[in-house]
Design a protein around this motif. Sequence first.
Motif, PDB file in Angstrom:
ATOM      1  N   PHE A  32     -15.993-112.545  11.375  1.00  0.00           N
ATOM      2  CA  PHE A  32     -16.642-113.754  11.988  1.00  0.00           C
ATOM      3  C   PHE A  32     -17.148-114.840  10.794  1.00  0.00           C
ATOM      4  O   PHE A  32     -17.050-115.991  11.095  1.00  0.00           O
ATOM      5  CB  PHE A  32     -18.031-113.293  12.350  1.00  0.00           C
ATOM      6  CG  PHE A  32     -18.908-114.307  13.381  1.00  0.00           C
ATOM      7  CD1 PHE A  32     -18.336-114.977  14.296  1.00  0.00           C
ATOM      8  CD2 PHE A  32     -19.917-114.828  12.885  1.00  0.00           C
ATOM      9  CE1 PHE A  32     -19.024-116.056  15.088  1.00  0.00           C
ATOM     10  CE2 PHE A  32     -20.922-115.415  13.611  1.00  0.00           C
ATOM     11  CZ  PHE A  32     -20.389-116.197  14.618  1.00  0.00           C
ATOM     12  N   SER A  33     -17.405-114.439   9.713  1.00  0.00           N
ATOM     13  CA  SER A  33     -17.914-115.305   8.462  1.00  0.00           C
ATOM     14  C   SER A  33     -16.906-115.858   7.882  1.00  0.00           C
ATOM     15  O   SER A  33     -17.026-116.574   6.976  1.00  0.00           O
ATOM     16  CB  SER A  33     -18.621-114.466   7.737  1.00  0.00           C
ATOM     17  OG  SER A  33     -18.298-113.536   6.956  1.00  0.00           O
ATOM     18  N   SER A  34     -15.545-115.679   8.041  1.00  0.00           N
ATOM     19  CA  SER A  34     -14.197-116.061   7.362  1.00  0.00           C
ATOM     20  C   SER A  34     -14.390-117.565   7.713  1.00  0.00           C
ATOM     21  O   SER A  34     -14.830-118.141   8.634  1.00  0.00           O
ATOM     22  CB  SER A  34     -13.172-115.470   7.669  1.00  0.00           C
ATOM     23  OG  SER A  34     -12.530-115.573   8.960  1.00  0.00           O
ATOM     24  N   GLN A  35     -13.347-118.204   7.128  1.00  0.00           N
ATOM     25  CA  GLN A  35     -13.061-119.677   7.432  1.00  0.00           C
ATOM     26  C   GLN A  35     -12.473-119.736   8.961  1.00  0.00           C
ATOM     27  O   GLN A  35     -12.731-120.516   9.912  1.00  0.00           O
ATOM     28  CB  GLN A  35     -12.159-120.349   6.601  1.00  0.00           C
ATOM     29  CG  GLN A  35     -11.845-121.812   6.825  1.00  0.00           C
ATOM     30  CD  GLN A  35     -13.430-122.630   6.878  1.00  0.00           C
ATOM     31  OE1 GLN A  35     -14.371-122.336   5.849  1.00  0.00           O
ATOM     32  NE2 GLN A  35     -13.666-123.808   7.566  1.00  0.00           N
ATOM     33  N   THR A  36     -11.630-119.032   8.998  1.00  0.00           N
ATOM     34  CA  THR A  36     -10.999-118.901  10.749  1.00  0.00           C
ATOM     35  C   THR A  36     -12.264-118.315  11.545  1.00  0.00           C
ATOM     36  O   THR A  36     -11.901-119.164  12.713  1.00  0.00           O
ATOM     37  CB  THR A  36      -9.768-117.574  10.639  1.00  0.00           C
ATOM     38  OG1 THR A  36      -8.795-118.318   9.414  1.00  0.00           O
ATOM     39  CG2 THR A  36      -9.169-117.705  11.809  1.00  0.00           C
ATOM     40  N   GLY A  37     -12.663-117.389  11.207  1.00  0.00           N
ATOM     41  CA  GLY A  37     -13.991-117.162  12.121  1.00  0.00           C
ATOM     42  C   GLY A  37     -14.934-118.373  12.497  1.00  0.00           C
ATOM     43  O   GLY A  37     -15.392-118.388  13.671  1.00  0.00           O
ATOM     44  N   LYS A  38     -15.326-118.952  11.247  1.00  0.00           N
ATOM     45  CA  LYS A  38     -16.234-120.248  11.609  1.00  0.00           C
ATOM     46  C   LYS A  38     -15.380-121.073  12.604  1.00  0.00           C
ATOM     47  O   LYS A  38     -16.023-121.667  13.358  1.00  0.00           O
ATOM     48  CB  LYS A  38     -16.547-120.740  10.327  1.00  0.00           C
ATOM     49  CG  LYS A  38     -17.371-119.948   9.626  1.00  0.00           C
ATOM     50  CD  LYS A  38     -17.546-120.369   8.078  1.00  0.00           C
ATOM     51  CE  LYS A  38     -18.492-119.548   7.415  1.00  0.00           C
ATOM     52  NZ  LYS A  38     -18.690-119.852   5.858  1.00  0.00           N
ATOM     53  N   GLU A  39     -14.110-121.432  12.443  1.00  0.00           N
ATOM     54  CA  GLU A  39     -13.465-122.393  13.191  1.00  0.00           C
ATOM     55  C   GLU A  39     -13.371-121.779  14.669  1.00  0.00           C
ATOM     56  O   GLU A  39     -13.506-122.800  15.397  1.00  0.00           O
ATOM     57  CB  GLU A  39     -11.970-122.639  12.608  1.00  0.00           C
ATOM     58  CG  GLU A  39     -12.079-123.323  11.381  1.00  0.00           C
ATOM     59  CD  GLU A  39     -12.529-124.951  11.261  1.00  0.00           C
ATOM     60  OE1 GLU A  39     -12.475-125.526  12.324  1.00  0.00           O
ATOM     61  OE2 GLU A  39     -13.169-125.125  10.172  1.00  0.00           O
ATOM     62  N   LEU A  40     -12.988-120.822  15.058  1.00  0.00           N
ATOM     63  CA  LEU A  40     -12.920-120.196  16.333  1.00  0.00           C
ATOM     64  C   LEU A  40     -14.393-120.351  16.809  1.00  0.00           C
ATOM     65  O   LEU A  40     -14.376-120.706  18.036  1.00  0.00           O
ATOM     66  CB  LEU A  40     -12.670-118.785  16.297  1.00  0.00           C
ATOM     67  CG  LEU A  40     -11.160-118.495  15.944  1.00  0.00           C
ATOM     68  CD1 LEU A  40     -10.921-117.013  15.808  1.00  0.00           C
ATOM     69  CD2 LEU A  40     -10.164-119.143  17.127  1.00  0.00           C
ATOM     70  N   PHE A  41     -15.438-120.140  16.246  1.00  0.00           N
ATOM     71  CA  PHE A  41     -16.799-120.057  16.565  1.00  0.00           C
ATOM     72  C   PHE A  41     -17.120-121.688  16.983  1.00  0.00           C
ATOM     73  O   PHE A  41     -17.515-122.022  18.146  1.00  0.00           O
ATOM     74  CB  PHE A  41     -17.878-119.788  15.584  1.00  0.00           C
ATOM     75  CG  PHE A  41     -19.236-119.847  16.066  1.00  0.00           C
ATOM     76  CD1 PHE A  41     -19.645-118.934  17.084  1.00  0.00           C
ATOM     77  CD2 PHE A  41     -20.099-120.913  15.632  1.00  0.00           C
ATOM     78  CE1 PHE A  41     -21.108-119.133  17.652  1.00  0.00           C
ATOM     79  CE2 PHE A  41     -21.393-121.003  16.387  1.00  0.00           C
ATOM     80  CZ  PHE A  41     -21.987-120.371  17.260  1.00  0.00           C
ATOM     81  N   LYS A  42     -16.760-122.608  16.161  1.00  0.00           N
ATOM     82  CA  LYS A  42     -16.968-124.016  16.413  1.00  0.00           C
ATOM     83  C   LYS A  42     -16.144-124.492  17.608  1.00  0.00           C
ATOM     84  O   LYS A  42     -16.433-125.226  18.519  1.00  0.00           O
ATOM     85  CB  LYS A  42     -16.525-125.087  15.174  1.00  0.00           C
ATOM     86  CG  LYS A  42     -17.363-124.747  14.064  1.00  0.00           C
ATOM     87  CD  LYS A  42     -16.608-125.733  12.897  1.00  0.00           C
ATOM     88  CE  LYS A  42     -17.207-125.378  11.596  1.00  0.00           C
ATOM     89  NZ  LYS A  42     -16.434-126.056  10.491  1.00  0.00           N
ATOM     90  N   GLN A  43     -14.936-123.893  17.907  1.00  0.00           N
ATOM     91  CA  GLN A  43     -14.038-124.274  18.727  1.00  0.00           C
ATOM     92  C   GLN A  43     -14.665-123.643  20.276  1.00  0.00           C
ATOM     93  O   GLN A  43     -14.985-124.297  21.132  1.00  0.00           O
ATOM     94  CB  GLN A  43     -12.721-123.697  18.822  1.00  0.00           C
ATOM     95  CG  GLN A  43     -11.747-123.708  20.024  1.00  0.00           C
ATOM     96  CD  GLN A  43     -10.288-123.158  19.879  1.00  0.00           C
ATOM     97  OE1 GLN A  43     -10.190-122.721  18.732  1.00  0.00           O
ATOM     98  NE2 GLN A  43      -9.696-123.310  20.788  1.00  0.00           N
ATOM     99  N   ALA A  44     -15.298-122.474  20.208  1.00  0.00           N
ATOM    100  CA  ALA A  44     -16.037-121.940  21.258  1.00  0.00           C
ATOM    101  C   ALA A  44     -17.260-122.673  21.448  1.00  0.00           C
ATOM    102  O   ALA A  44     -17.427-123.019  22.954  1.00  0.00           O
ATOM    103  CB  ALA A  44     -16.316-120.382  21.073  1.00  0.00           C
ATOM    104  N   LEU A  45     -17.821-123.174  20.583  1.00  0.00           N
ATOM    105  CA  LEU A  45     -19.135-123.845  20.925  1.00  0.00           C
ATOM    106  C   LEU A  45     -18.929-125.348  21.601  1.00  0.00           C
ATOM    107  O   LEU A  45     -19.509-125.739  22.617  1.00  0.00           O
ATOM    108  CB  LEU A  45     -19.837-124.047  19.616  1.00  0.00           C
ATOM    109  CG  LEU A  45     -21.260-124.579  19.514  1.00  0.00           C
ATOM    110  CD1 LEU A  45     -22.124-123.808  20.263  1.00  0.00           C
ATOM    111  CD2 LEU A  45     -21.845-124.843  18.212  1.00  0.00           C
TER     112      LEU A  45
END
Length: 170
Positions: A32-45
């Motif tokens: 979740f805290s990786s760059q990919t995880g952060k991008e996926l979270f931004k996309q979901a948001l």
Amino acid sequence: MTSNSSQVPQNKEAASQIYFEGRPLPDNLINFSSQTGKELFKQALNEGYAESYFNLSSCFSHQMDPAFCGLSSLSIVLNALQVKGAPVWKGPWRWWFDEILNCCTPVEEVKKKGITFAQFECLAKCHCDVSVKRADRTSKEEFIADLKNVCSSSDVYMIISFSRAALKQT
């Protein structure tokens, strides 16, 4: 504050014990805290699929025992839903926590054996409205539709039981 990973246990007994401070995730999982995880979270948001995140994260609490995964997950959801009936925690504050969730199965038994899906279902139904679905009786399409519904809502939550062994975790 920084971590001090160079600390070594000072006595022989402590040095002979096994410690867990986190392990790397298998390659097929995203941190979740990786760059990919952060991008996926931004996309979901941005797409409206992180509505439940904020209520849940503000109620996050660590499990009090390794066997309390289900109890801790349920206490977080009960607090996020602001389910009435939580005991007095400190002063006037009321808060659900894993060690008081003993409907259906005594906490001491859960501490020794963990909790089964059926026991978790019974426990959850003691405290809130529950819709229970098992993976072997639910299609992938139904699961994804349910997941989208839950993630786009701030008053409905999903707790998923999974096999740590299947994910190559402890």
